[in-house]
Design a protein around this motif. Structure first.
Motif, PDB file in Angstrom:
ATOM      1  N   PRO A 172       0.834  -1.209   0.000  1.00  0.00           N
ATOM      2  CA  PRO A 172       0.000   0.000   0.000  1.00  0.00           C
ATOM      3  C   PRO A 172       0.869   1.260   0.000  1.00  0.00           C
ATOM      4  O   PRO A 172       1.815   1.374   0.784  1.00  0.00           O
ATOM      5  CB  PRO A 172      -0.796  -0.117   1.307  1.00  0.00           C
ATOM      6  CG  PRO A 172      -0.572  -1.516   1.801  1.00  0.00           C
ATOM      7  CD  PRO A 172       0.743  -1.949   1.269  1.00  0.00           C
ATOM      8  N   ALA A 173       0.548   2.206  -0.857  1.00  0.00           N
ATOM      9  CA  ALA A 173       1.286   3.461  -0.917  1.00  0.00           C
ATOM     10  C   ALA A 173       0.814   4.411   0.182  1.00  0.00           C
ATOM     11  O   ALA A 173      -0.377   4.534   0.444  1.00  0.00           O
ATOM     12  CB  ALA A 173       1.106   4.110  -2.283  1.00  0.00           C
ATOM     13  N   ARG A 174       1.777   5.080   0.811  1.00  0.00           N
ATOM     14  CA  ARG A 174       1.482   6.136   1.782  1.00  0.00           C
ATOM     15  C   ARG A 174       1.394   7.491   1.091  1.00  0.00           C
ATOM     16  O   ARG A 174       0.544   8.315   1.427  1.00  0.00           O
ATOM     17  CB  ARG A 174       2.588   6.197   2.850  1.00  0.00           C
ATOM     18  CG  ARG A 174       2.627   5.034   3.796  1.00  0.00           C
ATOM     19  CD  ARG A 174       3.965   4.946   4.531  1.00  0.00           C
ATOM     20  NE  ARG A 174       4.331   6.135   5.265  1.00  0.00           N
ATOM     21  CZ  ARG A 174       4.119   6.326   6.567  1.00  0.00           C
ATOM     22  NH1 ARG A 174       3.513   5.374   7.272  1.00  0.00           N
ATOM     23  NH2 ARG A 174       4.515   7.421   7.168  1.00  0.00           N
ATOM     24  N   SER A 175       2.300   7.733   0.140  1.00  0.00           N
ATOM     25  CA  SER A 175       2.304   8.986  -0.611  1.00  0.00           C
ATOM     26  C   SER A 175       3.232   8.846  -1.804  1.00  0.00           C
ATOM     27  O   SER A 175       4.036   7.898  -1.885  1.00  0.00           O
ATOM     28  CB  SER A 175       2.766  10.160   0.266  1.00  0.00           C
ATOM     29  OG  SER A 175       4.129   9.993   0.648  1.00  0.00           O
ATOM     30  N   TYR A 176       3.114   9.780  -2.733  1.00  0.00           N
ATOM     31  CA  TYR A 176       3.999   9.872  -3.889  1.00  0.00           C
ATOM     32  C   TYR A 176       4.646  11.253  -3.874  1.00  0.00           C
ATOM     33  O   TYR A 176       4.004  12.249  -3.518  1.00  0.00           O
ATOM     34  CB  TYR A 176       3.228   9.700  -5.194  1.00  0.00           C
ATOM     35  CG  TYR A 176       2.441   8.413  -5.300  1.00  0.00           C
ATOM     36  CD1 TYR A 176       3.019   7.253  -5.790  1.00  0.00           C
ATOM     37  CD2 TYR A 176       1.101   8.371  -4.905  1.00  0.00           C
ATOM     38  CE1 TYR A 176       2.295   6.073  -5.899  1.00  0.00           C
ATOM     39  CE2 TYR A 176       0.367   7.193  -5.000  1.00  0.00           C
ATOM     40  CZ  TYR A 176       0.975   6.050  -5.497  1.00  0.00           C
ATOM     41  OH  TYR A 176       0.257   4.890  -5.599  1.00  0.00           O
ATOM     42  N   LEU A 177       5.921  11.320  -4.292  1.00  0.00           N
ATOM     43  CA  LEU A 177       6.621  12.596  -4.393  1.00  0.00           C
ATOM     44  C   LEU A 177       7.333  12.623  -5.739  1.00  0.00           C
ATOM     45  O   LEU A 177       8.189  11.774  -6.006  1.00  0.00           O
ATOM     46  CB  LEU A 177       7.637  12.755  -3.258  1.00  0.00           C
ATOM     47  CG  LEU A 177       8.498  14.020  -3.287  1.00  0.00           C
ATOM     48  CD1 LEU A 177       7.634  15.278  -3.178  1.00  0.00           C
ATOM     49  CD2 LEU A 177       9.533  13.989  -2.151  1.00  0.00           C
TER      50      LEU A 177
END
Length: 302
Positions: A86-91
């Motif tokens: 699961p992704a927490r965030s993208y930068l």
């Protein structure tokens, strides 16, 4: 906070759920762009997951206890998604946000910044332009990994992240089913390991093998022959192993330079060596693992 659309003419997607479908490149959706949050301050708390990525000691203290890891590059990011992390965030670099346009990001925030802000936040030039923070999944036990494997690699004290990533890539490419790690091995999900493996750390089951080295008895009890890789003069050339020794092989590899400890070698079944020429006594541990894995599986059907 400023917000800009992922591409012109888009509108923020509604929250709630992750309605995408899984495809070859990971979860995707069509014509449902998500908002991008612009980051102008490298100290913005929203991107704390990405701070000082080149500081190995800091990242080692931060990532596993917080249950996260960082993926670098679009290919690696998509492989992590495909593997179910699961992704927490993208930068991302603000000029590259369209690379994520097909992803179903759900409620996961997408942050965009200039290359200068990215460099100041992370500590290095993010030349791939895409980073993501993911949640870790619980590790299986060694017993669970061994129950479904036919051939495994066991690593003792391998704490170089580049070598570790290269080993996982070789294991994936050459038909080995799993990796077992002594408690002192490096983290396979550290950014450099993930990048060098080209995301193959997500494809290969791995587990901690402890207590060390007593738990090698658990490997033997599961029906494996523990093959200790060493340049010792009494070692058997790996190409001369018999069919029984190859059938369920557990290839035991030591750290770069130091090699296997005496306790680990004493707990093995057979000492094996890759014959060397021109006075070279050994190979880099990642190269040696690749050669040995190929040799053990050379008769496997493709």
């Amino acid at each position: 906070m400023r917000r800009c659309p992922l591409f012109p003419g888009s509108v923020p997607s509604p929250g709630g759920g992750n309605p995408g479908r899984a495809g070859p490149a990971g979860p995707t959706r069509q014509n449902r762009p998500v908002p991008v949050h612009e980051i102008t301050d490298p100290d913005d708390d929203r991107i704390a997951d990405y701070r000082a990525l080149t500081d190995v000691e800091l990242r080692t203290r931060w990532e596993p206890p917080h249950g996260l890891f960082i993926a670098e590059g679009e290919l690696v990011l998509r492989r992590a998604l495909r593997a179910g992390y699961p992704a927490r965030s993208y930068l991302v670099d603000a000029k590259r946000v369209d690379q994520l346009a097909d992803l179903d990001t759900g409620d996961t925030p997408v942050y965009a910044a200039t290359p200068e802000v990215l460099q100041r936040a992370t500590g290095f030039h993010v030349h791939r332009g895409v980073l993501a923070s993911f949640r870790r999944k619980p590790l299986p036990s060694a017993a669970e990994v061994l129950a479904t494997a036919r051939r495994v690699v066991i690593l003792e004290d391998v704490n170089n992240h580049t070598n570790l990533g290269a080993i996982f890539r070789a294991v994936a490419a050459l038909g080995v089913d799993a990796v077992l790690l002594s408690p002192t091995c490096a983290d396979p999900l550290y950014r450099r390991s993930v990048r060098v493996s080209m995301g193959e750390v997500f494809a290969i089951p791995y587990a901690k093998l402890e207590p060390w080295p007593d738990a090698l008895g658990q490997v033997r009890a599961a029906g494996f022959t523990v093959l200790a890789m060493t340049p010792a003069p009494d070692a058997v050339p790996i190409q001369r192993l018999d069919a029984g020794q190859r059938a369920r092989a557990a290839l035991l590899m030591g750290a770069e330079g130091a090699g296997l400890t005496r306790a680990a070698m004493d707990a093995s079944d057979v000492r094996v060596v890759i014959p060397m020429r021109r006075g070279v006594d050994s190979l880099n541990v990642a190269a040696a693992t690749a050669v040995a894995c190929w040799e053990l599986g050379r008769d496997d059907p493709l």
